[in-house]
Design a protein around this motif. Structure first.
Motif, short mmCIF file in Angstrom:
data_model
loop_
_atom_site.label_atom_id
_atom_site.label_comp_id
_atom_site.label_asym_id
_atom_site.label_seq_id
_atom_site.Cartn_x
_atom_site.Cartn_y
_atom_site.Cartn_z
N ALA A 312 0.82 -1.20 0.00
CA ALA A 312 0.00 0.00 0.00
C ALA A 312 0.86 1.26 0.00
N ARG A 313 1.94 1.24 0.77
CA ARG A 313 2.83 2.41 0.81
C ARG A 313 3.54 2.60 -0.53
N GLU A 314 3.85 1.50 -1.20
CA GLU A 314 4.45 1.63 -2.52
C GLU A 314 3.44 2.21 -3.51
N TYR A 315 2.17 1.84 -3.35
CA TYR A 315 1.14 2.42 -4.20
C TYR A 315 1.05 3.92 -3.95
N GLU A 316 1.04 4.31 -2.68
CA GLU A 316 0.94 5.74 -2.34
C GLU A 316 2.10 6.51 -2.93
N ARG A 317 3.30 5.95 -2.83
CA ARG A 317 4.48 6.63 -3.37
C ARG A 317 4.32 6.88 -4.87
N ALA A 318 3.92 5.85 -5.61
CA ALA A 318 3.76 5.99 -7.06
C ALA A 318 2.63 6.95 -7.40
N TYR A 319 1.56 6.90 -6.62
CA TYR A 319 0.40 7.79 -6.83
C TYR A 319 0.81 9.26 -6.68
N ILE A 320 1.57 9.57 -5.63
CA ILE A 320 2.00 10.95 -5.39
C ILE A 320 2.98 11.39 -6.47
N GLU A 321 3.91 10.52 -6.83
CA GLU A 321 4.88 10.86 -7.87
C GLU A 321 4.20 11.16 -9.20
N ASP A 322 3.20 10.35 -9.55
CA ASP A 322 2.47 10.59 -10.81
C ASP A 322 1.76 11.94 -10.78
N ALA A 323 1.12 12.25 -9.66
CA ALA A 323 0.40 13.52 -9.55
C ALA A 323 1.35 14.71 -9.67
N ILE A 324 2.48 14.63 -8.98
CA ILE A 324 3.47 15.71 -9.03
C ILE A 324 4.00 15.88 -10.46
N MET A 325 4.36 14.74 -11.07
CA MET A 325 4.93 14.80 -12.41
C MET A 325 3.93 15.37 -13.41
N ASN A 326 2.71 14.88 -13.39
CA ASN A 326 1.70 15.37 -14.33
C ASN A 326 1.42 16.86 -14.12
N GLY A 327 1.32 17.26 -12.85
CA GLY A 327 1.03 18.65 -12.56
C GLY A 327 2.11 19.60 -13.03
N VAL A 328 3.36 19.27 -12.73
CA VAL A 328 4.48 20.13 -13.14
C VAL A 328 4.56 20.19 -14.66
N GLN A 329 4.43 19.05 -15.32
CA GLN A 329 4.54 19.02 -16.77
C GLN A 329 3.44 19.85 -17.45
N GLU A 330 2.24 19.76 -16.93
CA GLU A 330 1.13 20.50 -17.55
C GLU A 330 1.28 22.00 -17.31
N LEU A 331 1.70 22.38 -16.13
CA LEU A 331 1.91 23.81 -15.88
C LEU A 331 3.02 24.36 -16.77
N VAL A 332 4.13 23.66 -16.81
CA VAL A 332 5.28 24.14 -17.57
C VAL A 332 4.96 24.21 -19.06
#
Length: 531
Positions: A312-332
Motif C-alpha cells: 500500500a505504501r508503494e502504491y501511495e508513493r507511485a500515486y504521489i509521484e504521478d500527480a506531481i509529475m503530471n502537474g508540473v509538466q502541464e503547468l510548464v
C-alpha cells in the motif's frame, strides 16, 4: 554567523505524541536546519558534545536513564527543557520543585506587550523557582492567579506547558529568540489566491490581478492544473483564456504554487476532495479510487496485514509521484512555472513529504503532523526547515481565510494580527478564494497593509528549486530561470500538435483560396489571349 547545531532529545509514550515532537522540530527549524532528533531510550553517551544547543522534551513522566540525566547535567552548552522530568536535572535548571498541574486561560510576556487570552484552558505545571531565575512569561488562571510559565537562568530555559500547539508555539518561538540569540525583528506578510482551476472565473481573476498589480504587491496563486467532476474533466489546455490570465499574473507579481494535480479523490469534485489523503478512512492513499478498501480486520494475521501495508505504501508513493509529475509538466507546458507546492486541505502523509521533497524545495501552508489522523494540522509562526520535511522550506499560513457566509472571519484574522503584532519573529499570511469577488480581497489587503515594519514575501526573491526529470525551475533575486527541452512531456507534445492543428485549418483555407484565385485568374487570362 554559523548556524546552531541542535539536538532534540525526547521522552514520549506513543506515536500520537510525535505530533508534539514535529511541532518542536518546526519551531526549531525557524532558527536552523541543523536538527537531530533522538529518543531517550536510544541515546548514547557522548552525543551531546557535538551540539551547540540541546532541547529536551518530556512528554511523559518517567525515570530517565542515568546516561541521559548525567549527560545533560554535564553539558555546558545552551539547554532548554520542556514539560516533564525537568526537576531531575538538578542545578541545571532553576527549579526547586514541581507542584502538580494548573489550568491557565491567559499568557503574558513580561518584558514586552505580548499578552493573549487562550481559546480554551490549557494545562501547565506549577513550579517553584530559585531566586536568581528570570521569569520570561506567566500564565494566569480564571482567578487571575499567575504561575511562572517560561523561566531562564544562565542561558538555560524551562517551559512549563503540556502541549506545543498554538498559541504556545508563538510563545516558545518568542523565547527561542533569546535561546538562539537571534533577536532581530523579522515580520513578513504574504497573500495567496486559492483554488484556481481550469473552470475559474477569468474576469474575476483579471480584476484581482490588476488590483494587486496596482498595489505593487507580490502574491502567490495556488493553481490546480485539472478540474474534475463526475461529469467532466477539464485541463488547462481547454481554458486558453485562463492560461493567458495566469501568465499575465505570473508576469505582474504572482508566483505559481502547485496546489495538487486534481485536488480530489474518488468521486469528489475538484476543490472539495482530499487528493493525498483517504479522508473516508482517515489514512494515506493506499488504493486506487476504484479499488475496495482493506482494513486490518480483513486479514488473518499481523504478518499478512504488514505485507499489505508495504504494498500500500508503494502504491501511495507511485500515486504521489504521478500527480506531481503530471502537474508540473502541464503547468510548464503552458509557461507557468511553479515555485512551491501546497497539498489540498494541507493533508499529506509523512512519506508524502519525503516523496515531495525530491521535486520541490518549498512548501506552502500548514503541515500534517502524523499518519494517525489528518486532523490537527499545524503552522509555525515563521518560515522553517524542519527535519521531517526533508530539506523543504515551509512558508506558513497563519491567519486563515475569509469564509463564505462567516461575517466574523475577517475580524478573526484582524484579531490574530493584533495578538502577534508585538512578536519578534512572525509571518502574517492569509489566503483568499477569488470566486468571492474583489471586495473581500481589498479588505484583506487593507488589513495586511496596516502591519507596520513588515515586508511582503515574494517567492521569486527566495531561492527555490523545482526539479522534475529534464525540467529545472529555479527562482532568486526576483527572477525565474527555466531549463527544459523543447518538448518536455507527452502533454506538451499533444498541446503543440493541437495548437498547430488549430492554426493549420485557417492557413490551409487561405492557401486553398489563394490557389483557387490563381487558377481562376490564369484561366481568364488564357481566355482573353485566345482572341
Amino acid at each position: 554567523m554559523e548556524q546552531p547545531n541542535v539536538l532534540i532529545l525526547y521522552s514520549i509514550n506513543d506515536e500520537a505524541q510525535m505530533k508534539e515532537i514535529r511541532i518542536l522540530d518546526s519551531l526549531v527549524g525557524q532558527f536552523t536546519d541543523q536538527i537531530t532528533l533522538v529518543e531517550d531510550k536510544v541515546f548514547k553517551n557522548g552525543q551531546l558534545n557535538m551540539f551547540t544547543h540541546v532541547i529536551y522534551f518530556g512528554g511523559v513522566e518517567k525515570n530517565l536513564p542515568d546516561t541521559v540525566v548525567n549527560a545533560i547535567i554535564d553539558y555546558t552548552g545552551n539547554f532548554y527543557s520542556i514539560g516533564h522530568n525537568a526537576a531531575r536535572f538538578g542545578d541545571k535548571l532553576p527549579l526547586q520543585k514541581v507542584n502538580g498541574e494548573v489550568l491557565i486561560n491567559q499568557i503574558e510576556f513580561i518584558h514586552h506587550a505580548f499578552k493573549q487570552k487562550l481559546p480554551d484552558e490549557r494545562i501547565v505545571y506549577s513550579v517553584e523557582i530559585d531566586e536568581p531565575a528570570s521569569v520570561l512569561a506567566n500564565g494566569y488562571d480564571h482567578t487571575n492567579e499567575k504561575t511562572p510559565f517560561i523561566i531562564t537562568d544562565n542561558g538555560n530555559y524551562y517551559f512549563a506547558g503540556e502541549t506545543l500547539y498554538s498559541p504556545f508555539a508563538e510563545v516558545i518561538t518568542e523565547s527561542f529568540n533569546g535561546f538562539f540569540q537571534q533577536l532581530d525583528k523579522q515580520i513578513v506578510k504574504y497573500l495567496r489566491l486559492e483554488d484556481v482551476h481550469p473552470k475559474a472565473n477569468v474576469k474575476q481573476l483579471r480584476e484581482q490581478a490588476d488590483f494587486l498589480k496596482g498595489k505593487n504587491i507580490p502574491y502567490m496563486i495556488a493553481v490546480i492544473p485539472v478540474y474534475y467532476s463526475e461529469t467532466e474533466t477539464v485541463h488547462l489546455s481547454d481554458s486558453p483564456e485562463l492560461v493567458k490570465t495566469l501568465q499575465y499574473m505570473q508576469k505582474n507579481g504572482a508566483s505559481i504554487v502547485m496546489h495538487g494535480y486534481k485536488h480530489q479523490y474518488r468521486k469528489t469534485e475538484t476543490g472539495e476532495g482530499f487528493e493525498f489523503w483517504d479522508v473516508d478512512n482517515d489514512r494515506p492513499i493506499y488504493q486506487s479510487r476504484h479499488s475496495a478498501v482493506k482494513l486490518k480486520q480483513d486479514f488473518d494475521s499481523t504478518e499478512e496485514y504488514e505485507a499489505y501495508l508495504h504494498e500500500a505504501r508503494e502504491y501511495e508513493r507511485a500515486y504521489i509521484e504521478d500527480a506531481i509529475m503530471n502537474g508540473v509538466q502541464e503547468l510548464v507546458a503552458h509557461k507557468l512555472y511553479p515555485l512551491a507546492f501546497e497539498a489540498p486541505h494541507y493533508t499529506m502523509s509523512q512519506q508524502g513529504y519525503e516523496v515531495l521533497s525530491k521535486y520541490f524545495s518549498a512548501y506552502v501552508g500548514q503541515v500534517q503532523l502524523t499518519d494517525l489522523t489528518w486532523k490537527g494540522s499545524f503552522s509555525p509562526p515563521y518560515k522553517t526547515r524542519p527535519n521531517f520535511l526533508h530539506g523543504m522550506t515551509l512558508y506558513p499560513e497563519t491567519l486563515g481565510y475569509i469564509e463564505r457566509g462567516n461575517e466574523e472571519s475577517l475580524q478573526q484574522m484582524v484579531d490574530k494580527i493584533d495578538s502577534y503584532s508585538m512578536s519578534t519573529k512572525t509571518y502574517f499570511s492569509a489566503f483568499y478564494h477569488p470566486f468571492l469577488g474583489i471586495e473581500g480581497l481589498k479588505e484583506i489587503v487593507e488589513s495586511l497593509e496596516k502591519v507596520a515594519n513588515a515586508s511582503w514575501l515574494d517567492l521569486k526573491e527566495e531561492n527555490n528549486v523545482v526539479q522534475m526529470n529534464d525540467i529545472h525551475i529555479e527562482s532568486g533575486n526576483g527572477h525565474i530561470k527555466v531549463d527544459k527541452p523543447f518538448i518536455a512531456s507527452d502533454y506538451e507534445r499533444n498541446l503543440i500538435v493541437k495548437e498547430v492543428g488549430i492554426w493549420a485549418i485557417p492557413v490551409t483555407l487561405c492557401v486553398m483560396i489563394l490557389v483557387t484565385i490563381f487558377i481562376v485568374k490564369r484561366r481568364n487570362s488564357k481566355k482573353q489571349g485566345s482572341f
